[in-house]
Design an enzyme around this catalytic site. Sequence first.
Site, PDB file in Angstrom:
ATOM      1  N   GLY A 155       0.760  -1.249   0.000  1.00 37.62           N
ATOM      2  CA  GLY A 155       0.000   0.000   0.000  1.00 37.62           C
ATOM      3  C   GLY A 155       0.787   1.293   0.000  1.00 37.62           C
ATOM      4  O   GLY A 155       0.217   2.354   0.224  1.00 37.62           O
TER       5      GLY A 155
ATOM      6  N   TRP B 107       2.115   2.964  -2.524  1.00 34.06           N
ATOM      7  CA  TRP B 107       1.664   3.875  -3.593  1.00 34.06           C
ATOM      8  C   TRP B 107       0.294   4.448  -3.224  1.00 34.06           C
ATOM      9  O   TRP B 107       0.017   5.619  -3.460  1.00 34.06           O
ATOM     10  CB  TRP B 107       1.599   3.148  -4.943  1.00 34.06           C
ATOM     11  CG  TRP B 107       2.940   3.024  -5.619  1.00 34.06           C
ATOM     12  CD1 TRP B 107       4.155   3.010  -5.002  1.00 34.06           C
ATOM     13  CD2 TRP B 107       3.203   2.923  -7.028  1.00 34.06           C
ATOM     14  NE1 TRP B 107       5.154   2.893  -5.946  1.00 34.06           N
ATOM     15  CE2 TRP B 107       4.615   2.834  -7.184  1.00 34.06           C
ATOM     16  CE3 TRP B 107       2.415   2.867  -8.161  1.00 34.06           C
ATOM     17  CZ2 TRP B 107       5.220   2.713  -8.450  1.00 34.06           C
ATOM     18  CZ3 TRP B 107       3.019   2.747  -9.417  1.00 34.06           C
ATOM     19  CH2 TRP B 107       4.395   2.675  -9.551  1.00 34.06           C
TER      20      TRP B 107
ATOM     21  N   ASP C  50      -5.663  -5.428  -5.305  1.00 33.58           N
ATOM     22  CA  ASP C  50      -4.557  -6.395  -5.200  1.00 33.58           C
ATOM     23  C   ASP C  50      -5.136  -7.776  -4.904  1.00 33.58           C
ATOM     24  O   ASP C  50      -6.238  -7.906  -4.362  1.00 33.58           O
ATOM     25  CB  ASP C  50      -3.563  -6.007  -4.090  1.00 33.58           C
ATOM     26  CG  ASP C  50      -2.189  -6.662  -4.307  1.00 33.58           C
ATOM     27  OD1 ASP C  50      -1.256  -5.942  -4.735  1.00 33.58           O
ATOM     28  OD2 ASP C  50      -2.060  -7.884  -4.080  1.00 33.58           O
TER      29      ASP C  50
ATOM     30  N   ASP D 268      -8.206  -9.771  -8.864  1.00 29.51           N
ATOM     31  CA  ASP D 268      -7.162 -10.130  -9.821  1.00 29.51           C
ATOM     32  C   ASP D 268      -7.263  -9.190 -11.024  1.00 29.51           C
ATOM     33  O   ASP D 268      -8.324  -9.097 -11.644  1.00 29.51           O
ATOM     34  CB  ASP D 268      -7.425 -11.581 -10.245  1.00 29.51           C
ATOM     35  CG  ASP D 268      -6.358 -12.124 -11.157  1.00 29.51           C
ATOM     36  OD1 ASP D 268      -5.552 -11.327 -11.687  1.00 29.51           O
ATOM     37  OD2 ASP D 268      -6.340 -13.348 -11.345  1.00 29.51           O
TER      38      ASP D 268
ATOM     39  N   ASP E  14       1.939  -1.110 -10.226  1.00 34.68           N
ATOM     40  CA  ASP E  14       3.280  -1.501  -9.769  1.00 34.68           C
ATOM     41  C   ASP E  14       3.340  -3.020  -9.659  1.00 34.68           C
ATOM     42  O   ASP E  14       4.108  -3.572  -8.887  1.00 34.68           O
ATOM     43  CB  ASP E  14       3.533  -0.831  -8.403  1.00 34.68           C
ATOM     44  CG  ASP E  14       4.964  -0.982  -7.927  1.00 34.68           C
ATOM     45  OD1 ASP E  14       5.860  -1.111  -8.773  1.00 34.68           O
ATOM     46  OD2 ASP E  14       5.185  -0.962  -6.700  1.00 34.68           O
TER      47      ASP E  14
ATOM     48  N   LYS F  83       4.881  -0.453 -14.064  1.00 37.06           N
ATOM     49  CA  LYS F  83       6.220  -1.041 -13.899  1.00 37.06           C
ATOM     50  C   LYS F  83       6.512  -1.978 -15.068  1.00 37.06           C
ATOM     51  O   LYS F  83       5.651  -2.767 -15.468  1.00 37.06           O
ATOM     52  CB  LYS F  83       6.279  -1.831 -12.585  1.00 37.06           C
ATOM     53  CG  LYS F  83       7.534  -2.644 -12.509  1.00 37.06           C
ATOM     54  CD  LYS F  83       8.101  -2.878 -11.163  1.00 37.06           C
ATOM     55  CE  LYS F  83       7.283  -3.710 -10.219  1.00 37.06           C
ATOM     56  NZ  LYS F  83       7.738  -3.463  -8.865  1.00 37.06           N
TER      57      LYS F  83
HETATM   58  N1  SAM Z   1       2.851  -0.649  -5.161  1.00 39.17           N
HETATM   59  C1  SAM Z   1       2.880  -1.491  -3.993  1.00 39.17           C
HETATM   60  C2  SAM Z   1       3.289  -0.637  -2.820  1.00 39.17           C
HETATM   61  O1  SAM Z   1       3.770   0.452  -3.046  1.00 39.17           O
HETATM   62  O2  SAM Z   1       3.108  -1.056  -1.671  1.00 39.17           O
HETATM   63  C3  SAM Z   1       3.809  -2.658  -4.151  1.00 39.17           C
HETATM   64  C4  SAM Z   1       3.317  -3.656  -5.162  1.00 39.17           C
HETATM   65  S1  SAM Z   1       4.156  -5.185  -5.068  1.00 39.17           S
HETATM   66  C5  SAM Z   1       5.694  -4.810  -5.811  1.00 39.17           C
HETATM   67  C6  SAM Z   1       3.384  -6.135  -6.316  1.00 39.17           C
HETATM   68  C7  SAM Z   1       1.977  -6.540  -6.009  1.00 39.17           C
HETATM   69  O3  SAM Z   1       1.407  -7.067  -7.205  1.00 39.17           O
HETATM   70  C8  SAM Z   1       1.838  -7.647  -4.972  1.00 39.17           C
HETATM   71  O4  SAM Z   1       1.153  -7.151  -3.835  1.00 39.17           O
HETATM   72  C9  SAM Z   1       0.994  -8.716  -5.686  1.00 39.17           C
HETATM   73  O5  SAM Z   1       0.015  -9.300  -4.847  1.00 39.17           O
HETATM   74  C10 SAM Z   1       0.350  -7.904  -6.792  1.00 39.17           C
HETATM   75  N2  SAM Z   1      -0.141  -8.697  -7.929  1.00 39.17           N
HETATM   76  C11 SAM Z   1       0.578  -9.556  -8.710  1.00 39.17           C
HETATM   77  N3  SAM Z   1      -0.240 -10.102  -9.635  1.00 39.17           N
HETATM   78  C12 SAM Z   1      -1.479  -9.572  -9.456  1.00 39.17           C
HETATM   79  C13 SAM Z   1      -2.745  -9.747 -10.100  1.00 39.17           C
HETATM   80  N4  SAM Z   1      -2.881 -10.586 -11.125  1.00 39.17           N
HETATM   81  N5  SAM Z   1      -3.814  -9.035  -9.656  1.00 39.17           N
HETATM   82  C14 SAM Z   1      -3.677  -8.190  -8.592  1.00 39.17           C
HETATM   83  N6  SAM Z   1      -2.508  -7.984  -7.940  1.00 39.17           N
HETATM   84  C15 SAM Z   1      -1.422  -8.673  -8.364  1.00 39.17           C
END
Ligand code: SAM
EC number: 2.1.1.205
Length: 316
Positions: A53, A55, A85, A101, A126, A166
Amino acid sequence: MGRASRDKRDIYYRKAKEEGWRARSAFKLLQIDEEFNIFEGVKRVVDLCAAPGSWSQVLSRKLYLPAKLAPDSNGENLPLIVAIDLQPMAPIEGVIQVQGDITNARTAEVVIRHFDGCKADLVVCDGAPDVTGLHDMDEFVQSQLILAGLTIVTHVLKEGGKFIAKIFRGKDTSLLYCQLKLFFPVVTFAKPKSSRNSSIEAFAVCENYSPPEGFNPKDLHRLLEKVGSPSGVDDTDCCSGWLEGPNKVYIPFLACGDLRGYDSDRSYPLPKVDGGTYQSLDPVQPPIAPPYKRALELKKASNQGIREPENLSLDS
Ligand code: SAM
């Protein structure tokens, strides 16, 4: 690596805790904003792949809280922030959370419902899959996640809006750039100072959403395929030729964040407090249900010589 040692080697990790951010990634979005002014005029924003969280915290502190605390605020028409997420995350003021998702088309409908049928000014993503260490595989899976984000963009972003995503730099970066250019006349790949040089990550900053005339979101994948397929997926693709030879595209690539600011690849001495010793801070908000939680519980149980309880089995 212990926490104090990480504080020393990763200045942005330490600064994130000091400033109350849940993750060091907050600085990446802040540095992208410093360069591209992405929050200007933004009233509705979607944060894809938002957990834990940081961002969303940036969005709350930059957009929601200033509007709420403004002297003329009557608590109405405040900016709307929707965060999505797979994982749950602890609440953040002004952020509507959706556990879902982003590869599921219905996720876009959920967002639009929260915006009362209106469209977003900004979508940020991200997202990252679990990295395997196999560079090509990681880049491919990451590009699929961006395309899922782009699918949501085509449903929820207003014309003229912005999309920040990203990316992992690799051999298909030009292809991804061309695909994004179908929808955005201005696309820049940015590397915030807080993103380590050793990391292949960068961020696509896509401005002025302008889908092709008569575009129907249902045709997205057909349209993208016309530009080409990731290398190795489809050798018969006939259109990737324009990424080569005299037609080769040159991607605008920009470092962002104050260049005199902290360098994410450098170690910094730890600050001493009153008694002369350094106190490492706890993380601001650890993930509440991380996917690795069971593995940690199993490891802890085995270190303590406890027999693995049935409900902790990784096979279930
Ligand atoms: N932007 C976030 C922050 O600042 O705290 C960090 C994001 S973290 C690098 C990547 C996130 O992508 C993870 O929490 C993961 O659960 C989510 N993620 C990966 N594939 C996903 C999907 N298909 N749908 C939703 N979230 C997904």
